[in-house]
Design a protein around this motif. Structure first.
Motif, short mmCIF file in Angstrom:
data_model
loop_
_atom_site.label_atom_id
_atom_site.label_comp_id
_atom_site.label_asym_id
_atom_site.label_seq_id
_atom_site.Cartn_x
_atom_site.Cartn_y
_atom_site.Cartn_z
N TYR A 1 3.39 -9.82 -2.83
CA TYR A 1 4.14 -8.97 -1.90
C TYR A 1 4.31 -9.64 -0.55
O TYR A 1 3.38 -10.25 -0.03
N LEU A 2 5.50 -9.48 0.01
CA LEU A 2 5.74 -9.97 1.37
C LEU A 2 5.12 -9.03 2.40
O LEU A 2 4.55 -9.46 3.39
N PHE A 3 5.21 -7.71 2.13
CA PHE A 3 4.75 -6.72 3.11
C PHE A 3 3.52 -5.98 2.60
O PHE A 3 3.47 -5.56 1.44
N PHE A 4 2.54 -5.80 3.49
CA PHE A 4 1.39 -5.00 3.12
C PHE A 4 1.63 -3.53 3.42
O PHE A 4 1.37 -2.66 2.61
N ASP A 5 2.10 -3.25 4.63
CA ASP A 5 2.55 -1.90 4.97
C ASP A 5 3.99 -2.00 5.45
O ASP A 5 4.55 -3.10 5.42
N PRO A 6 4.64 -0.91 5.86
CA PRO A 6 6.09 -1.01 6.13
C PRO A 6 6.45 -1.89 7.33
O PRO A 6 7.60 -2.27 7.48
N PHE A 7 5.48 -2.23 8.16
CA PHE A 7 5.75 -3.02 9.36
C PHE A 7 5.11 -4.39 9.35
O PHE A 7 5.36 -5.19 10.25
N HIS A 8 4.22 -4.67 8.37
CA HIS A 8 3.38 -5.86 8.51
C HIS A 8 3.24 -6.66 7.23
O HIS A 8 3.16 -6.08 6.13
N PRO A 9 3.16 -8.00 7.38
CA PRO A 9 3.07 -8.87 6.22
C PRO A 9 1.69 -8.88 5.57
O PRO A 9 0.68 -8.53 6.19
N CYS B 1 0.84 -1.21 0.00
CA CYS B 1 0.00 0.00 0.00
C CYS B 1 0.87 1.26 0.00
O CYS B 1 2.02 1.22 0.45
N PRO B 2 0.34 2.37 -0.51
CA PRO B 2 1.06 3.65 -0.41
C PRO B 2 1.18 4.07 1.05
O PRO B 2 0.26 3.82 1.84
N ILE B 3 2.30 4.70 1.38
CA ILE B 3 2.62 4.94 2.79
C ILE B 3 2.42 6.37 3.21
O ILE B 3 2.71 7.31 2.47
N SER C 1 -6.44 4.74 0.26
CA SER C 1 -5.62 4.71 -0.96
C SER C 1 -5.85 3.39 -1.71
O SER C 1 -6.46 2.46 -1.19
N VAL C 2 -5.35 3.36 -2.94
CA VAL C 2 -5.48 2.15 -3.76
C VAL C 2 -4.21 1.32 -3.55
O VAL C 2 -3.10 1.80 -3.77
#
Ligand SMILES: *[C@@H]1O[C@H](CO)[C@@H](O)[C@H](O)[C@H]1NC(C)=O
Ligand SMILES: *[C@@H]1O[C@H](CO)[C@@H](O)[C@H](O)[C@H]1NC(C)=O
Ligand SMILES: *[C@@H]1O[C@H](CO)[C@@H](O)[C@H](O)[C@H]1NC(C)=O
Ligand SMILES: *[C@@H]1O[C@H](CO)[C@@H](O)[C@H](O)[C@H]1NC(C)=O
Ligand SMILES: *[C@@H]1O[C@H](CO)[C@@H](O)[C@H](O)[C@H]1NC(C)=O
Ligand SMILES: *[C@@H]1O[C@H](CO)[C@@H](O)[C@H](O)[C@H]1NC(C)=O
Length: 372
Positions: free
Chosen positions: A340-348, A315-317, A331-332
């Motif tokens: 993708y391994l990560f969905f957001d910068p901290f989480h899978p 996702c956009p951060i 956001s889209v």
């Protein structure tokens, strides 16, 4: 595996049902192991942080929330629940594996609902940690000791209504699984003073000591079976590798500090003096650290999982001032979250969490029963 993404949860159920049967059928397997991996649990109780928070933080005044899109767009009904992922968490997959309903967030339950639930409650809270001050700079959260306090209240106020005879209550608790997935925020969101010049060895000792105090309290309350997830390799997460030299390499210093804790944690589970204090207790140790490193590295796992993008979040951060980065609200997200391994910068992503279930329960590479 190259399977259509939408099929994977069903596949897991099928696969794991099959596994269950074959486990039970292989009589030679040691009884305790069969009990932990193949047998039934009455309930799953979860103590943790954002990796497994199913929405407790929705009810707290904090910036650490995930109750808006695009979080949850692959969850049942495409709804954001507060989970820090596009879909299910590893706690969800553990519940599915053991044939239990997905475990609800404590903070979202009415008193009436709490009185009517005997399959487990989740107390996990994003940004919090093992030390009481961790994560508080971004708002309110439930630290590990508070989560254990709330579990105590669940017993006193709710479970005692359901299990009126003490021995029934004791049996329920002894036959329940207690998952812990907590500690990374003590390294990253620390009010307890962790920074790059902290002595990693003594910090790990202090952290582990506090962790065991809480495990002992849970044992005092009746918990006997624990599923202990170690701390993730934070140094390889997108928010960290954005600033490393060469760009994209892991921050080895923080990974080493976390490894020191994980090694001590693993050793402490087979420490006899500790185990004597915790009579009749079994542990499953889950090496989440090496699971995530394995998915990131150029290994066969990496290829077979289809998780080709292991460095950027889906996702956009959005960076709040002085806070943790999350997805930009509404956001889209990326087109193919399953790569993708990560969905957001901290989480899978959900796909990474699904791979965890495969490697933990089917391949048994990362989860092991620890004997005394
Ligand atoms: C698990 O529970 C199911 C349904 O209650 C039962 O049929 C099965 O025998 C149990 N398995 C074990 C290993 O206890
Ligand atoms: C209690 O839970 C059961 C099963 O989850 C549900 O069918 C029932 O309606 C609930 N009862 C109340 C009073 O909430
Ligand atoms: C690191 O933490 C110690 C206390 O643990 C503190 O004295 C020191 O000032 C901190 N250093 C930085 C750069 O924040
Ligand atoms: C649980 O709560 C009871 C009643 O408030 C209290 O007496 C007891 O010390 C608590 N136990 C733990 C382990 O916190
Ligand atoms: C340990 O478990 C066994 C069997 O469930 C029970 O008989 C025994 O009393 C327990 N021991 C302690 C110290 O709780
Ligand atoms: C990963 O995704 C990001 C953003 O979606 C993109 O910029 C990058 O090129 C991708 N990397 C790989 C290896 O696919």
């Amino acid at each position: 595996m190259g399977l259509p993404y939408s099929l994977t949860p069903y596949l897991l159920v099928l696969l794991l049902c099959f596994l269950n049967v074959s486990t039970i059928n292989s009589k030679k397997r040691r009884k305790q192991e069969a009990g932990l991996f193949g047998g039934n649990f009455s309930a799953l109780y979860v103590i943790g942080d954002s990796l497994v928070d199913p929405g407790n933080n929705n009810y707290l005044s904090t910036l650490a929330k995930a109750n808006f899109t695009p979080y949850g767009f692959n969850f049942e009904g495409s709804i954001p629940t507060g989970r820090f992922s596009d879909g299910k968490t590893i706690a969800d997959y553990i519940a599915i594996y053991y044939g239990l309903p997905l475990v609800p967030a404590y903070m979202g339950l009415s008193e009436q609902q709490k009185n009517n639930i005997s399959t487990g409650i989740n107390y996990a809270s994003a940004s919090c940690g093992i030390f009481p001050d961790t994560g508080k700079q971004v708002g309110k959260c439930l630290s590990m000791s508070i989560q254990v306090d709330l579990f105590n209240q669940t017993i006193e106020k709710n479970l005692k209504q359901k299990f009126k005879i003490q021995s029934e209550l004791n049996n329920h608790l002894a036959e329940s699984l207690f998952m812990t997935a907590i500690g990374v925020n003590d390294y990253s969101c620390s009010g307890s003073g962790y920074n790059e010049s902290t002595d990693a060895n003594s910090f790990a000792d202090k952290l582990l000591n506090e962790f065991w105090l809480q495990i002992q309290r849970m044992h005092e309350l009746g918990a006997r079976k624990f599923f202990i997830n170690n701390i993730k390799p934070l140094g390889c997460y997108p928010n960290m590798i954005a600033n490393t030299v060469p760009r994209g390499s892991c921050n080895e210093k923080i990974n080493r500090a976390i490894s020191i804790y994980n090694v001590k944690l693993r050793e402490s589970l087979s420490d006899n003096t500790r185990r004597q204090k915790l009579s009749n207790t079994s542990f499953i140790y889950s090496d989440y650290f090496n699971f995530m490193l394995g998915l990131r590295g150029p290994s066969s796992n990496h290829v077979s999982s289809n998780l080709v993008n292991t460095t950027s979040p889906c996702c956009p951060i959005f960076y709040y001032k002085g806070s943790i980065p999350t997805c930009v609200p509404r956001s889209v997200p990326c087109k193919a979250a399953e790569t993708y391994l990560f969905f957001d910068p901290f989480h899978p992503t959900q796909m990474a969490n699904f791979m965890y279930a495969i490697q933990c329960f089917q391949e048994r590479k990362i989860c092991h029963v620890v004997r005394g």
